[in-house]
Scaffold this active site. Structure first.
Site, mmCIF file in Angstrom:
data_model
loop_
_atom_site.group_PDB
_atom_site.id
_atom_site.type_symbol
_atom_site.label_atom_id
_atom_site.label_comp_id
_atom_site.label_asym_id
_atom_site.label_seq_id
_atom_site.Cartn_x
_atom_site.Cartn_y
_atom_site.Cartn_z
ATOM 1 N N LEU A 63 -43.541 -29.050 -6.929
ATOM 2 C CA LEU A 63 -44.917 -28.553 -6.946
ATOM 3 C C LEU A 63 -45.411 -28.414 -8.388
ATOM 4 O O LEU A 63 -44.634 -28.560 -9.337
ATOM 5 C CB LEU A 63 -44.986 -27.210 -6.228
ATOM 6 C CG LEU A 63 -44.473 -27.216 -4.779
ATOM 7 C CD1 LEU A 63 -44.598 -25.834 -4.167
ATOM 8 C CD2 LEU A 63 -45.217 -28.248 -3.937
ATOM 9 N N THR A 94 -42.050 -27.660 -13.585
ATOM 10 C CA THR A 94 -41.863 -27.194 -14.965
ATOM 11 C C THR A 94 -42.334 -25.756 -15.100
ATOM 12 O O THR A 94 -43.518 -25.445 -14.912
ATOM 13 C CB THR A 94 -42.631 -28.089 -15.951
ATOM 14 O OG1 THR A 94 -42.183 -29.436 -15.819
ATOM 15 C CG2 THR A 94 -42.393 -27.623 -17.387
ATOM 16 N N LYS A 170 -36.239 -29.386 -21.230
ATOM 17 C CA LYS A 170 -37.492 -30.076 -20.890
ATOM 18 C C LYS A 170 -38.622 -29.656 -21.820
ATOM 19 O O LYS A 170 -39.380 -30.494 -22.332
ATOM 20 C CB LYS A 170 -37.865 -29.757 -19.438
ATOM 21 C CG LYS A 170 -39.296 -30.126 -19.007
ATOM 22 C CD LYS A 170 -39.511 -31.632 -18.984
ATOM 23 C CE LYS A 170 -40.938 -31.992 -18.571
ATOM 24 N NZ LYS A 170 -41.179 -31.866 -17.135
#
Length: 270
Positions: A63, A94, A170
């Site tokens: 999502l 994220t 990330k």
């Protein structure tokens, strides 16, 4: 046949679904909005998160926003309430490392499931073909359980450390990506203004010591930014969100590094 549930059929989620379906995985998907075509006899779309959650003990969450993740997980008929006992929840959305650790604790203490983070990053090929990096935050036991699943749709699975470490990697990656893009766009604009042919300029920079992913993958989006047209709102919003999370992460260690602060100027030209 491997059996998984997947939530979110947007840009990345739909490509992951296509990869999994093409590799013989039985996939139960839920997305209340996105309309996508996924070929494969093992692909089944459900009308609710509850129905999808009941089908599998491993769940992929792709999502866009934390609020959507929390609603999916903790709603009265959400994943945590509907999934089989001791399910594995793999979070691709994220978020900051701290947010992931909070979701991990809430999921385990309230429902007995294990939530880990597996942050997404593109590679050179198509995501639908399994060209994908996954930076994973999990303890050794959870990673051993997750790794065979992750390798069904990613060709670079990295165990970054404990829960939250995947998102740390990330966000550091995105920090560099946006810093490189900002610098590349400034350099290209300057070279063009001084009369160098844009094609020659880009090819020269991308094949020399100043090369970066941003230069190598220069696109119509970058061209639009350089020529003053800006970027689509969805791209600008995603960039602002990810830079904001990187700043929040970095701030926990003290002052925000100057390179990250300067990169926020990218938003002004987008």
């Amino acid at each position: 046949m491997v059996e998984l549930a997947l939530y979110g059929l947007g840009e990345m989620g739909s490509d992951i679904a296509r990869c999994l379906a093409g590799r013989g995985v039985r996939l139960h998907a839920y997305d209340p909005v996105a309309e996508v075509e996924v070929d494969g006899e093992g692909f089944q779309r459900h009308d609710s998160a509850r129905d999808a959650a009941r089908t599998a003990s491993v769940h992929l969450i792709v999502l866009k926003h934390r609020a959507d993740v929390e609603a999916l997980l903790f709603g009265a008929e959400g994943v945590c309430a509907s999934a089989p006992p001791e399910s594995l929840l793999i979070l691709h959305t994220t978020l900051t490392p701290e947010a992931v650790r909070e979701l991990h604790a809430r999921t385990r203490e309230g429902h007995g499931h294990t939530l880990i983070d597996a942050a997404l990053s593109r590679r050179g090929g198509a995501v639908s073909d399994g060209s994908l990096s996954l930076f994973t935050g999990a303890d050794e036991v959870a990673f051993a359980r997750a790794q065979p699943v992750l390798e069904h749709y990613a060709d670079n699975v990295v165990h970054a450390g404990d829960v939250g470490a995947g998102m740390t990697v990330k966000l550091c990656n995105n920090w560099l990506l946006y810093s490189n893009r900002h610098a590349a766009l400034q350099a290209i604009r300057t070279g063009r203004e001084l009369g160098v042919d844009p094609g020659v300029l880009r090819e020269s920079l991308a094949s020399s010591t100043g090369a970066s992913w941003a230069l190598t993958h220069y696109s119509d989006l970058d061209e639009g930014i350089v020529t003053g047209q800006g970027a689509p709102a969805v791209v600008r919003d995603r960039t602002a969100s990810e830079l904001g999370m990187a700043r929040e992460m970095a701030t926990r260690g003290g002052t925000v590094p100057s390179s990250l602060q300067e990169t926020f100027a990218l938003l002004e030209v987008m």
